[in-house]
Design an enzyme around this catalytic site. Structure first.
Site, PDB file in Angstrom:
ATOM      1  N   ASN A 182     -70.267  10.543   2.141  1.00 51.68           N
ATOM      2  CA  ASN A 182     -69.994  11.746   3.040  1.00 51.68           C
ATOM      3  C   ASN A 182     -70.581  11.106   4.297  1.00 51.68           C
ATOM      4  OD1 ASN A 182     -69.059  14.365   1.752  1.00 51.68           O
ATOM      5  ND2 ASN A 182     -70.722  13.553   0.284  1.00 51.68           N
ATOM      6  N   GLU A 183     -69.862  10.580   5.415  1.00 50.53           N
ATOM      7  CA  GLU A 183     -70.110   9.765   6.360  1.00 50.53           C
ATOM      8  C   GLU A 183     -70.647  10.907   7.530  1.00 50.53           C
ATOM      9  OE1 GLU A 183     -70.882   6.626   6.709  1.00 50.53           O
ATOM     10  OE2 GLU A 183     -68.967   5.820   5.697  1.00 50.53           O
TER      11      GLU A 183
END
Length: 649
Positions: A182-183
């Site tokens: 999850n950037e």
């Protein structure tokens, strides 16, 4: 071996008698700080084992697990979890825990990638953990990196649905605040999905894939909402490279730019970290803002240096008002007036500065960091890679040699994987042109036969190791050290895997260092106390040195020996910790730069530089020049550059 390295502590927050709410007043997530990674791993392993046992006692009878829903454990991969997996495997083999009634859900996987590729999360979690325990195959759930693009969205939805309940989720955190993949920018309600990896993430991962071109551009990851469904979450972090993001996650605001900050909203979340990754938390960095402290001379210096930065004044210009208005009133209650504190700290910091890192012969050493005798001293400088010695303490190294000490440098690893193939061909071509044999086509064939994602061929690694040895010899020869007698290439076995992922430190590694120490019997040892290198070699190299020192702890020569820690190209010591500062003149800085230049394979085309694009000589010069500027701002003499060290014993 898990990392047991921790820095010496001197003063700080008095936790024993301070209410828990006071200690954690700035933290928005319950955070437990352990002295080192090893102790943190023990705690997390204890928590997992206890949770599994408790679950089985409540839900299972007579070990008839097949009729029961298994305990569900969410897992991550990467360096952060490696020590934990080794500990869990150890406990399983000792009969302390069974995973027969445990189901695991892995957090993420690169895409596209086959599970047989060594860089895949699937391969790694099996290799490091699942292959060594009694878990049932049907209870292993890992995202499939081979799903076709037209079916991947449907697959992700199905995987997310299967993660109905996670009893305990164990995760790490990326340097940009990622949990899973999850950037930054991921939204709180995100579910399991295919994501595009940022350039920075791919660059960090590229070492394992032998280059950015081979690193996947996408990944399948559990979403933030999926992770938040877990009954309990433990986030682990080890090492100072995680300090900045841990401070944001634990004390900052919830923001999409730091995905892990969403964990603040979980009702049962705990952060478990070591002192290195905790160093920017308020209770560690500025504990006088939190509660009562133990005011040792070095801790007082730390506070005063901080105060100088806040009010932008040198030490001797600090006023009573400066102390009071910046929460340092407790320091003034220790029996000294503010002006006396200023003078004492000024003198304390001034006395760290020396142009004689090995001790000045026949001099009054009462206020010097190093005793004048014996002279000359026998000295061993441990360098994790074949260039860390000149990058991190090259100026001090040069002074020690030129001031007549018997200096030995020990290169702990070959550094072979950090040599580009083109550099090998250039060296082979040079040998051909000089008439020393034509092996160009032979080496070219070896390079062409490399297989994506697999360790490099041993003949190629041997050539790369030879190149790095020649460069290291040239570097020390440039300032007068005899490489034939005083340069030692240890080639520690833990490093020789042919890939970025290294093996475990073993007694064989430690025995090699013990042998050298007992041969030289040094009065001074210098070692890399920098744990922020992106691939972990410095950590293991430091553990090897400490392991060897533990073996020789009763040797007579060690009673007169002192261990000095330098730092590498990524971070510098806080001035509050410094025990010795070695100033460099402009000419010495140039001499150091030229020694670094001898490492030609690491210049311009470094394969694995981490996230900092600068060359190592640039990082080193900026770091040492900034340190000199800090001393100058505090009221010390102005120098071109300064290398600083912490004394471990």
């Amino acid at each position: 071996m898990n990392n047991k390295y921790s820095l010496p502590k001197d003063g700080g927050l008095i936790e024993e008698s301070t209410p828990r709410d006071i200690i954690h007043r700035y933290e928005k997530i319950h955070t437990t700080v352990y002295e080192n990674e090893y102790l943190g791993v023990q705690y997390v392993a204890d928590t997992i084992v206890k949770a599994i046992r408790t679950y089985n006692e409540l839900h299972c009878s007579n070990e008839v697990y097949e009729e029961q829903q298994p305990f569900v454990l969410g897992l991550t991969t990467g360096r952060t979890s490696l020590g934990l997996y080794r500990e869990l495997v150890k406990r399983h083999k000792e009969g302390l825990v069974s995973f027969r009634n445990v189901a695991v859900f892995s957090l993420d996987e690169f895409y596209p990638i086959r599970s047989t590729e060594q860089q895949s999360r699937n391969f790694r979690i099996h290799e490091d953990f699942l292959n060594h325990i009694d878990i049932l195959p049907e209870n292993i759930h890992i995202p499939d990196g081979t799903i076709s693009e037209d079916k991947v969205s449907e697959y992700c939805a199905s995987y997310d649905h299967s993660v109905r309940k996670i009893d305990l989720m164990i995760i790490g955190v990326g340097e940009d605040g990622q949990i899973g993949f999850n950037e930054p920018g991921s939204y709180a309600k995100s579910r399991t999905r295919l994501v595009q990896l940022t350039h920075n993430t791919r660059k960090i991962q590229s070492g394992a894939f032998f280059g950015l071109d081979y690193t996947p551009k996408m990944a399948i990851t559990m979403g933030i909402d999926t992770i938040m469904r877990a009954d309990k979450i433990i986030l682990m972090a080890w090492g100072e490279e995680k300090a900045q993001i841990i401070q944001k996650v634990v004390e900052g605001e919830i923001t999409t730019q730091v995905p892990a900050s969403n964990l603040q909203a979980h009702p049962n979340i705990e952060v478990v970290i070591d002192e290195n990754s905790a160093q920017l938390l308020t209770r560690e960095q500025t504990p006088w803002l939190v509660g009562p402290c133990k005011w040792t001379p070095k801790f007082t210096r730390k506070a005063v240096v901080w105060l100088c930065g806040v009010v932008q004044k040198p030490i001797l210009k600090l006023t009573y008002k400066d102390y009071i208005e910046n929460s340092l009133g407790e320091l003034l209650e220790q029996g000294r007036a503010y002006d006396q504190i200023n003078i004492d700290v000024f003198n304390d910091l001034q006395h760290t500065i020396t142009g004689w890192p090995g001790g000045k012969p026949n001099a009054d050493d009462s206020t010097r960091p190093v005793p004048s005798s014996p002279y000359p001293k026998r000295i061993v400088i441990f360098s994790p890679h074949p260039d860390d010695d000149v990058i991190s303490m090259g100026g001090t190294f040069i002074r020690l040699v030129q001031q007549g000490h018997d200096v030995h440098v020990a290169y702990e690893t070959s550094g072979n994987v950090a040599v580009h193939d083109d550099v090998v061909l250039q060296n082979i071509d040079t040998a051909r042109e000089l008439g020393y044999g034509n092996h160009y086509a032979e080496v070219e064939k070896i390079i062409a036969g490399k297989k994506k994602g697999e360790p490099e061929p041993r003949p190629l690694l041997d050539l790369k190791g030879a190149i790095r040895r020649a460069e290291a010899r040239a570097a020390v020869r440039s300032f007068g050290l005899n490489p034939d007698t005083n340069a030692h290439f240890l080639n520690l076995p833990f490093y020789e895997t042919g890939g970025i992922k290294k093996g475990q430190l073993t007694e064989k590694d430690i025995e090699i260092i013990v042998k050298l120490l007992r041969e030289v019997k040094p009065h001074q040892i210098y070692a890399a106390g920098d744990l922020a290198d992106p691939h972990g070699t410095h950590r293991t190299a430091m553990e090897a040195v400490l392991g060897a020192l533990d073996v020789v702890k009763d040797d007579e020569w060690l009673k007169e020996c002192h261990l000095w820690l330098y730092r590498g190209a990524w971070m510098e010591w806080d001035l509050g910790m410094v025990d010795m500062a070695v100033p460099l003149s402009p000419d010495e800085l140039i001499m150091k730069r030229h020694a670094i230049y001898r490492h030609l394979s690491q210049k311009d085309i470094m394969p694995f530089p981490g996230s900092d694009p600068r060359e190592f000589w640039q990082r080193a010069e900026e770091r040492t020049q900034n340190t000199a500027k800090l001393y100058d701002k505090l009221g010390m003499a102005e120098y071109q550059a300064i290398e600083v060290f912490v004394k471990m014993f």
